[in-house]
Motif scaffolding. Structure first.
Motif, PDB file in Angstrom:
ATOM      1  N   ARG A   1      47.882   1.954  58.147  1.00 34.22           N
ATOM      2  CA  ARG A   1      46.859   1.181  57.458  1.00 34.22           C
ATOM      3  C   ARG A   1      45.505   1.404  58.129  1.00 34.22           C
ATOM      4  O   ARG A   1      45.331   1.080  59.296  1.00 34.22           O
ATOM      5  CB  ARG A   1      47.221  -0.308  57.470  1.00 34.22           C
ATOM      6  CG  ARG A   1      48.566  -0.607  56.825  1.00 34.22           C
ATOM      7  CD  ARG A   1      48.912  -2.071  56.931  1.00 34.22           C
ATOM      8  NE  ARG A   1      48.925  -2.516  58.313  1.00 34.22           N
ATOM      9  CZ  ARG A   1      48.970  -3.799  58.683  1.00 34.22           C
ATOM     10  NH1 ARG A   1      49.002  -4.743  57.768  1.00 34.22           N
ATOM     11  NH2 ARG A   1      48.998  -4.141  59.951  1.00 34.22           N
TER      12      ARG A   1
ATOM     13  N   GLY B   1      45.217  -2.171  54.351  1.00 35.74           N
ATOM     14  CA  GLY B   1      46.093  -1.280  53.606  1.00 35.74           C
ATOM     15  C   GLY B   1      45.775   0.178  53.844  1.00 35.74           C
ATOM     16  O   GLY B   1      44.913   0.525  54.658  1.00 35.74           O
TER      17      GLY B   1
ATOM     18  N   GLU C   1      44.316  -0.339  47.514  1.00 39.29           N
ATOM     19  CA  GLU C   1      45.431  -1.200  47.899  1.00 39.29           C
ATOM     20  C   GLU C   1      44.923  -2.543  48.416  1.00 39.29           C
ATOM     21  O   GLU C   1      45.476  -3.598  48.097  1.00 39.29           O
ATOM     22  CB  GLU C   1      46.292  -0.518  48.972  1.00 39.29           C
ATOM     23  CG  GLU C   1      47.483  -1.372  49.424  1.00 39.29           C
ATOM     24  CD  GLU C   1      48.254  -0.752  50.567  1.00 39.29           C
ATOM     25  OE1 GLU C   1      48.964  -1.503  51.264  1.00 39.29           O
ATOM     26  OE2 GLU C   1      48.143   0.482  50.767  1.00 39.29           O
TER      27      GLU C   1
ATOM     28  N   GLN D   1      43.780  -4.689  45.497  1.00 37.88           N
ATOM     29  CA  GLN D   1      44.919  -5.242  44.767  1.00 37.88           C
ATOM     30  C   GLN D   1      45.482  -6.465  45.480  1.00 37.88           C
ATOM     31  O   GLN D   1      45.812  -7.473  44.846  1.00 37.88           O
ATOM     32  CB  GLN D   1      45.996  -4.162  44.606  1.00 37.88           C
ATOM     33  CG  GLN D   1      45.619  -3.062  43.626  1.00 37.88           C
ATOM     34  CD  GLN D   1      46.647  -1.939  43.603  1.00 37.88           C
ATOM     35  OE1 GLN D   1      47.622  -1.944  44.367  1.00 37.88           O
ATOM     36  NE2 GLN D   1      46.424  -0.958  42.737  1.00 37.88           N
ATOM     37  N   GLN D   2      45.581  -6.371  46.818  1.00 32.30           N
ATOM     38  CA  GLN D   2      46.051  -7.525  47.583  1.00 32.30           C
ATOM     39  C   GLN D   2      45.120  -8.719  47.400  1.00 32.30           C
ATOM     40  O   GLN D   2      45.560  -9.855  47.198  1.00 32.30           O
ATOM     41  CB  GLN D   2      46.136  -7.163  49.066  1.00 32.30           C
ATOM     42  CG  GLN D   2      47.208  -6.177  49.452  1.00 32.30           C
ATOM     43  CD  GLN D   2      47.221  -5.939  50.953  1.00 32.30           C
ATOM     44  OE1 GLN D   2      46.931  -6.840  51.743  1.00 32.30           O
ATOM     45  NE2 GLN D   2      47.533  -4.721  51.361  1.00 32.30           N
TER      46      GLN D   2
END
Length: 424
Positions: free
Chosen positions: A186, A237, A242, A245-246
Motif C-alpha cells: 500500500r 491502498g 482504491e 472507493q474506501q
C-alpha cells in the motif's frame, strides 16, 4: 512482503516548549496522522535548544522507535540546532545541498529581498540524508536513517515547527515514505474530513459504533473542537482509486448513521461557510443580531470577507437597547432591523450569558433563545439549554444558532425569483 507494524516517537524541540510559553499542538497533530498510517506512537519527548540534549533525545528515540518525527530547530538562528544534532547522531558532517539553497534563494528573490548569509545553514544536511521539500518556507526538512545496535534501522524525519509548513510536508512527503517503511504494497493515502454539529462526542461515538474502532478499514478518527465534531476518514491502498472507493463507501455508511448532523466537508469548513453557500445559491442574504456581551456570529461571518450573502452583524446588551437605536417598540426591533438591512433572513441570539472572568469551571446550562426571521417576517425560534466551559460556551451558542438557521432554511426554501417582492 507483509506489512510491518511500526512504532514511533514524536519529539518537540524548543525552549518555548519546555518553558510552557507555547502550547505544543504539533505533537498532537502528528500523533493522529501517524495513527492513521497504522503506526503506533509509543513516546512523546520535549527538549530545549541545547545541542547535547538534542543529541541525547535523538539517540534514545532512535533506539526505541522505528520512526521518529520531530518539529522545530530548523531555522537560521544560532539556537536552531536540529541538523547539527542529527549529524552528530549519525556521525556524519554537514554538506551543502545546492537544490535546497536554490529554493531558499528563490523564496527571498520572489519577496524582493536579499538572502541573509545566515540562511545558508538551512541548506546544510548530514551526509547521506534526504531532503524533505518545503514548498512554503525556507526550512527544508531532514530525513535521516540511524543504524541501531540490534541491526535494525530507525528513520528520523525532522520538520519545521511552523504548523502550516509542517503539516503540508508531512502529508505530501513524509506519509508516503513511512508507508514504504511498513513493507507492504500500500503506497497511497487519501483523507476526507466530514463536519458535524448537534450532539456530544460520546453520543456520536455510540451512533457510529464499530466504525471508529482502531482496526476499522479505512480508519475513522473523531475529534471535537468547541462542540464541532470532525470525522477524518483515512484510506490506505495500492492506488488513489482504491483509496477513494474506501472513502466513498465509508462516507455513505457514516451518512446513514449520522447524516442528520452533517453540515459539510473539509478541515477548515464551518457552519457559517455552509450558511453562506446556501444563501448564495438562493440569491438571499443575512443579518445577525447578538444580545449579551459577545458577537461570535458577526466575527465568523466577517472572516468570509466580501460576501453577497451577509449584510452585517449587530451586538447589543439587550433587545431594549436595539429598539432604542431603531426608535421602534422592542417587539418590532428584530424585524425592523432585517428590513432596514435589506436582508431576506435574520439570525439572532437572545442572549449570551454573562461570564465570570475568573471562573475556570463549566457553566450550568442556561436558557438561550435562538431566532430566525424569514423573508416574509415570519419568526422561527427555539429555546435551548446550553452550558459548557467559559472558553467555549459562546462558540457553542453561536453554533447552535447557525444550526437552527440551517434547519429553518432547509424547511423553508426560497420562492422562485419571479415571485419575490422587493423590500425597502
Amino acid at each position: 512482503m507483509q506489512s510491518k507494524t511500526l512504532t514511533a516517537e514524536v519529539v518537540s524541540i524548543g525552549d518555548e516548549m519546555t518553558s510552557g510559553a507555547r502550547l505544543d499542538t504539533n505533537a498532537q497533530w502528528i500523533s493522529r496522522r501517524l495513527g492513521e498510517l497504522g503506526v503506533e506512537v509509543t513516546f512523546h519527548s520535549t527538549v530545549g535548544d541545547t545541542l547535547q540534549h538534542n543529541i541525547d533525545v535523538f539517540r534514545i528515540a532512535a533506539a526505541r522507535a522505528d520512526v521518529v518525527v520531530c518539529t522545530g530547530g530548523l531555522g537560521p538562528t544560532r539556537d536552531d540546532l536540529t541538523r547539527q544534532a542529527l549529524a552528530a547522531v549519525v556521525d556524519q558532517p554537514l554538506e551543502l545541498r545546492q537544490s535546497a539553497l536554490d529554493h531558499i534563494q528563490g523564496l527571498f528573490a520572489r519577496r524582493n529581498r536579499e538572502m541573509p548569509a545566515r540562511n545558508e545553514i538551512q541548506a546544510m544536511f548530514p551526509v547521506g540524508s534526504l531532503e524533505i521539500f518545503n514548498p512554503q518556507g525556507t526550512a527544508p526538512g531532514v530525513d535521516v536513517a540511524v543504524c541501531r545496535d540490534d541491526g535494525a534501522t530507525s528513520r528520523i524525519f525532522a520538520l519545521p515547527g511552523v504548523p502550516a509548513e509542517m503539516k503540508r510536508m508531512f502529508d505530501e512527503t513524509v506519509a508516503a515514505r513511512i508507508l514504504e517503511l511498513s513493507g507492504g504494497s500500500r503506497s497511497h493515502i487519501e483523507h476526507e474530513v466530514m463536519k458535524f454539529f448537534g450532539v456530544g462526542e460520546s453520543d456520536m461515538e455510540q451512533r457510529l459504533g464499530e466504525m471508529i474502532d482502531r482496526d476499522h478499514v479505512p480508519r475513522v478518527g473523531i475529534t471535537v473542537s468547541a462542540a464541532t465534531i470532525s470525522l477524518r476518514i483515512s484510506a490506505i491502498g495500492q492506488s488513489p482509486q482504491e483509496c477513494r472507493q474506501q472513502i466513498e463507501s465509508t462516507r455513505a455508511e457514516i451518512l446513514e448513521r449520522v447524516g442528520d448532523l452533517h453540515f459539510g466537508d473539509g478541515e477548515e469548513f464551518e457552519q457559517y461557510h455552509a450558511v453562506e453557500r446556501v444563501l448564495t445559491e438562493r440569491g438571499e442574504s443575512l443579518v445577525s443580531v447578538e444580545l449579551g456581551r459577545s458577537a461570535v456570529l458577526a466575527d465568523w461571518f466577517a472572516s468570509l470577507g466580501q460576501s453577497s450573502a451577509y449584510r452585517g452583524g449587530y451586538c447589543f446588551a439587550n433587545l431594549d437597547e436595539l429598539a432604542a437605536v431603531l426608535e421602534v417598540e422592542s417587539a418590532a426591533a428584530l424585524e425592523t432591523l432585517r428590513r432596514r438591512s435589506r436582508a431576506q433572513w435574520l439570525v439572532g441570539v437572545d442572549a449570551y450569558p454573562p461570564l465570570d472572568s475568573s471562573a475556570d469551571s463549566p457553566l450550568p446550562a442556561a436558557e438561550v433563545t435562538l431566532i430566525a426571521i424569514g423573508p416574509t417576517g415570519q419568526v422561527f425560534s427555539t429555546t435551548s439549554r446550553l452550558g459548557g466551559h467559559p472558553s467555549i460556551i459562546y462558540q457553542r451558542i453561536g453554533k447552535a444558532a447557525l444550526a437552527w438557521l440551517r434547519h429553518t432554511l432547509a424547511e423553508h426554501p426560497s420562492p422562485p425569483p419571479a415571485s419575490r417582492t422587493a423590500e425597502s
